[in-house]
Enzyme design. Structure first.
Site, mmCIF file in Angstrom:
data_model
loop_
_atom_site.group_PDB
_atom_site.id
_atom_site.type_symbol
_atom_site.label_atom_id
_atom_site.label_comp_id
_atom_site.label_asym_id
_atom_site.label_seq_id
_atom_site.Cartn_x
_atom_site.Cartn_y
_atom_site.Cartn_z
ATOM 1 C CD GLU A 195 -46.480 19.893 34.925
ATOM 2 O OE1 GLU A 195 -46.032 18.960 34.242
ATOM 3 O OE2 GLU A 195 -47.141 19.710 35.961
ATOM 4 C CD GLU B 231 -51.672 20.345 35.378
ATOM 5 O OE1 GLU B 231 -51.202 19.293 35.851
ATOM 6 O OE2 GLU B 231 -51.352 20.807 34.276
HETATM 7 C C1 BG6 Z 1 -48.965 17.478 34.810
HETATM 8 C C2 BG6 Z 1 -49.427 17.803 33.425
HETATM 9 O O1 BG6 Z 1 -47.656 17.002 34.698
HETATM 10 O O2 BG6 Z 1 -49.599 16.487 35.544
HETATM 11 C C3 BG6 Z 1 -50.695 17.144 32.984
HETATM 12 O O3 BG6 Z 1 -49.471 19.191 33.190
HETATM 13 C C4 BG6 Z 1 -50.782 15.757 33.591
HETATM 14 O O4 BG6 Z 1 -50.754 17.157 31.591
HETATM 15 C C5 BG6 Z 1 -50.814 15.899 35.099
HETATM 16 O O5 BG6 Z 1 -51.853 14.995 33.136
HETATM 17 C C6 BG6 Z 1 -50.969 14.599 35.845
HETATM 18 O O6 BG6 Z 1 -50.019 13.681 35.408
HETATM 19 P P1 BG6 Z 1 -50.429 12.251 34.890
HETATM 20 O O7 BG6 Z 1 -49.145 11.655 34.410
HETATM 21 O O8 BG6 Z 1 -50.987 11.554 36.054
HETATM 22 O O9 BG6 Z 1 -51.412 12.458 33.801
#
Ligand code: BG6
Length: 475
Positions: A173, A372
């Site tokens: 990111e 993701e």
């Molecule tokens: C992304 C990251 O921003 O979103 C992860 O690459 C992160 O590391 C994921 O865990 C979800 O965000 P959060 O804040 O719900 O853990």
């Protein structure tokens, strides 16, 4: 759909491994973040302060439990698994000349286990876990010195794992560094802590360019080490919609997209886009960029684009009249009235994934990996043996459907899909355990208390059948 489509899950070292000082590991930026929640930001402390809760210190103990956890992923049929190499296990301070053998050994063992269970390791080099020493000694990515440190780290791990890892990505990111007003993301992505009297835009752009140069350098080096490597970039891809058809809203949405496209334009085309050069001129931003570095950007373009996708954003040029939003990635963001939001204010938008994939593919013509996607939610865990997470199934189902439509109907080339947090882990944004993404429940609270036992949620069998049928049963 590609024959060898990668189906799996994704985590990051600092959110899962725990054992923050074991086997010579150094302190990373994640280790100085306290726990927070939706309403309370995580605190960035100066070093470790006794008595504070640092959830990344314990993670979910994956360092010790990965053998068992991987068996569960294998049972779901994963053929790919994304994680990161904690930079501080290999170079505890970041600027040493010689790597830490114990750290290398841990990932040797982890990658061997993945391969043995039929999962291709998909590896992020830097996922919010740069050595804290590099922040203290050099001010993070504002310094070019950090480029050399990162390149050394990448070179060592490329050499060491070249027979085990094919898919790499450089910075997780990277575009989350773009907003200097966001202290959390400035710190975790760039090791940046701004002084009140400095030109923040200048620092942000210099740090971003330093990271982009580092990325290009390691792509070049990686290809020399192993021509089979596929090395990609990684973006938080939140498409931006105009709130209305008012031309000012449409133009604003286009301009806001440049906070994403700037990074992609450099990663993929190997040059700084004109809109950024004009902005630098206008704002009197002077970036230290040599001819040699400009050439490096050209030589080290990426093989594929990977993205996280959780939501879309909507912007209004009349933000004060239109209602604001509970999740703000920029000052102009307002709630989209057609979408609902998660408990953390993230607006669910499966169609936005199809839109994003099309925008990206037909702008860059590079294969895309979705590394993701998932729903962070409060689970009812009163009966651990039978956690019913239908909302998670619905969220993932709609997103996977949208991905399939982008592939089958629109012709987008998608390499794989790794859902975020297939097992509950520490939330990056809030440090909570109770913001859960997993198909597997981990019996642990926000303070690291609990049996740490793993339980399959209802979504476990569902995701297994998605993989088994290549998502045919969804449509
Ligand atoms: C992304 C990251 O921003 O979103 C992860 O690459 C992160 O590391 C994921 O865990 C979800 O965000 P959060 O804040 O719900 O853990």
């Amino acid at each position: 759909m590609r024959e060898n489509f990668l189906w799996g899950g994704a985590i990051a070292a600092h959110q899962a491994e725990g054992e923050w000082q074991t086997d010579g590991k150094g302190i990373s930026v994640a280790d100085v973040l306290t726990s927070g929640n939706h309403k309370k930001k995580r605190e960035i402390t100066k070093g470790i302060i006794a008595g504070k809760n640092y959830p990344n210190h314990f993670g979910i103990d994956f360092y010790n439990t990965y053998q068992e956890d991987l068996k569960l992923f294998e049972e779901m049929g994963f053929n790919g698994f994304r994680t990161s190499i904690a930079w501080t296990r290999i170079f505890p301070n970041g600027d040493e000349a010689v790597p830490n053998e114990a750290g290398l050994q841990f990932y040797d063992d982890l990658f061997d286990s993945l391969i043995e269970k039929g999962m291709a390791p998909i590896i992020t080099l830097s996922h919010f876990e740069m050595p804290y020493h590099l922040v203290e000694a050099y001010g993070g990515w504002r310094s070019k010195k950090v480029i050399d440190c990162f390149v050394r780290f990448a070179e060592v791990v490329f050499e060491h794992y070249k027979s085990k890892v094919k898919y790499w990505m450089t910075f997780n990111e990277i575009n989350n560094m773009f907003n200097p007003e966001d202290e959390f993301f400035s710190f975790v992505t760039g090791g940046l802590q701004y002084q009140a009297d400095e030109n923040k835009q200048q620092v942000m752009y210099q740090a971003s360019m330093n990271q982009l140069i580092a990325s290009a350098k390691v792509v070049e080096i990686g290809k020399k080490i192993c021509s089979d490597f596929e090395i990609g970039c990684m973006l938080a891809f939140i498409p931006v919609y105009p709130f209305s058809s008012h031309p000012e809203d449409v133009l604003l949405a286009q301009q806001e997209m440049r906070s994403r496209y700037f990074y992609l334009d450099v990663h993929v085309h190997g040059e700084v886009p004109n809109y950024t050069k004009r902005l630098w001129e206008r704002e009197k931003i002077v970036i230290d960029l040599s001819e040699e570095e400009l050439q490096t950007l050209k030589n080290g373009t990426v093989d594929y684009i990977s993205i996280s996708y959780y939501m879309s954003n909507t912007v209004s040029s009349r933000v004060l009249q239109d209602q604001a939003s509970s999740y703000k990635s920029s000052a102009n963001v307002v709630d989209n009235p057609y979408l609902t939001a998660s408990d953390w204010g993230w607006q669910n938008d499966p169609t936005g994934l199809r839109y994003a994939l099309n925008e990206l593919y037909y702008r860059y013509r590079k294969p895309i990996m979705i590394v993701e996607n998932g729903l962070g939610a409060f689970d009812d865990v009163s009966n651990k043996e039978a956690i019913v997470d239908d909302y998670r199934i619905a969220y993932l189902k709609n997103h996977i459907k949208a991905m399939k439509q982008a592939m089958d109907e629109d012709g987008v080339d998608v390499l794989g899909y790794t859902s975020w947090g297939p097992i509950d882990i520490v939330s990056a944004g809030t440090g909570e355990m109770k913001k859960r993404y997993g198909f597997i429940y981990v019996d642990q609270d926000d303070f690291g208390q609990g049996t740490k036992q793993r339980y399959k949620k209802k979504s476990f069998e569902w995701y297994k059948s998605v993989i088994q049928t290549n998502a045919e049963t969804l449509i």
